[in-house]
Design an enzyme around this catalytic site. Structure first.
Site: not given
Length: 203
Positions: A77-78
């Site tokens: 995730c970012d």
């Protein structure tokens, strides 16, 4: 079983609260190597690279016995905050955090979180991780900020919390009291869309 390719304590807590079994291993991918200018696409590409860097080195990781066979899912995730077309990552210092909050006060922005789920099988005998599927999506939430006085902004910045968060705020922390409302996925603002994960992890 699930591997969270992130050092984020917020994402860790979200998974723990949902009683999802996982282990957390921070990705060592160098984010500065990605030059994508579109914020929406950048969040997605970074999430993929974080998950992919772990999948390519899975044989070198110290994993519990239960990870030596069967299906594995690697979640990358970012999160990137977008304010009036500009990408806001983590503020580099208190002065920058204060200036940003002055701009955001009484306004709204978008928190984009790129999600990548790499699904595959790891054979401990051959030390090979075979990818069977890659699922990717950027989830966006609109965040509305309260009108704040300068002393409120300074007080918040002095807690140092903004320095560790995309956009300079933590919904689940002290900064939560300065958020007027959220449109879209609530948990996405904390770095992980739980509805997206449920839909793709258990299908």
């Amino acid at each position: 079983m699930l591997i969270l390719a992130s050092a984020s304590q917020s994402r860790k807590k979200l998974l723990e609260n949902c009683q999802i079994e996982f282990i957390q291993i921070a990705s060592k991918f160098d984010e500065t190597t990605i030059q994508e200018k579109n914020i929406f696409n950048l969040a997605l590409e970074l999430s993929f690279q974080k998950a992919n860097s772990l999948s390519e080195n899975i044989q070198n990781l110290s994993l519990p016995e239960e990870f030596n066979y069967g299906t594995m899912e690697i979640l990358g995730c970012d999160s990137i905050f977008e304010f009036k077309g500009e990408a806001y990552g983590k503020p580099s210092n208190k002065e920058e955090a204060f200036i940003r909050w002055k701009k955001m006060s009484g306004e709204f922005g978008f928190l984009h979180t790129g999600h990548t789920l790499i699904i595959g099988n790891f054979d401990s005998t051959s030390n090979i991780f075979k990818i069977t599927e890659i699922i990717k999506k950027t989830v966006s939430s609109r965040v509305y900020f309260s009108n704040l006085e300068d002393w409120e902004i300074k007080s918040y910045v002095d807690t140092n919390e903004p320095l560790y968060c995309a956009g300079g705020f933590a919904l689940e922390g002290i900064g939560g009291k300065y958020i007027e409302k959220i449109e879209g996925c609530f948990s996405n603002v904390m770095g992980l869309s739980l509805p997206w994960l449920r839909e793709n992890l258990y299908r």
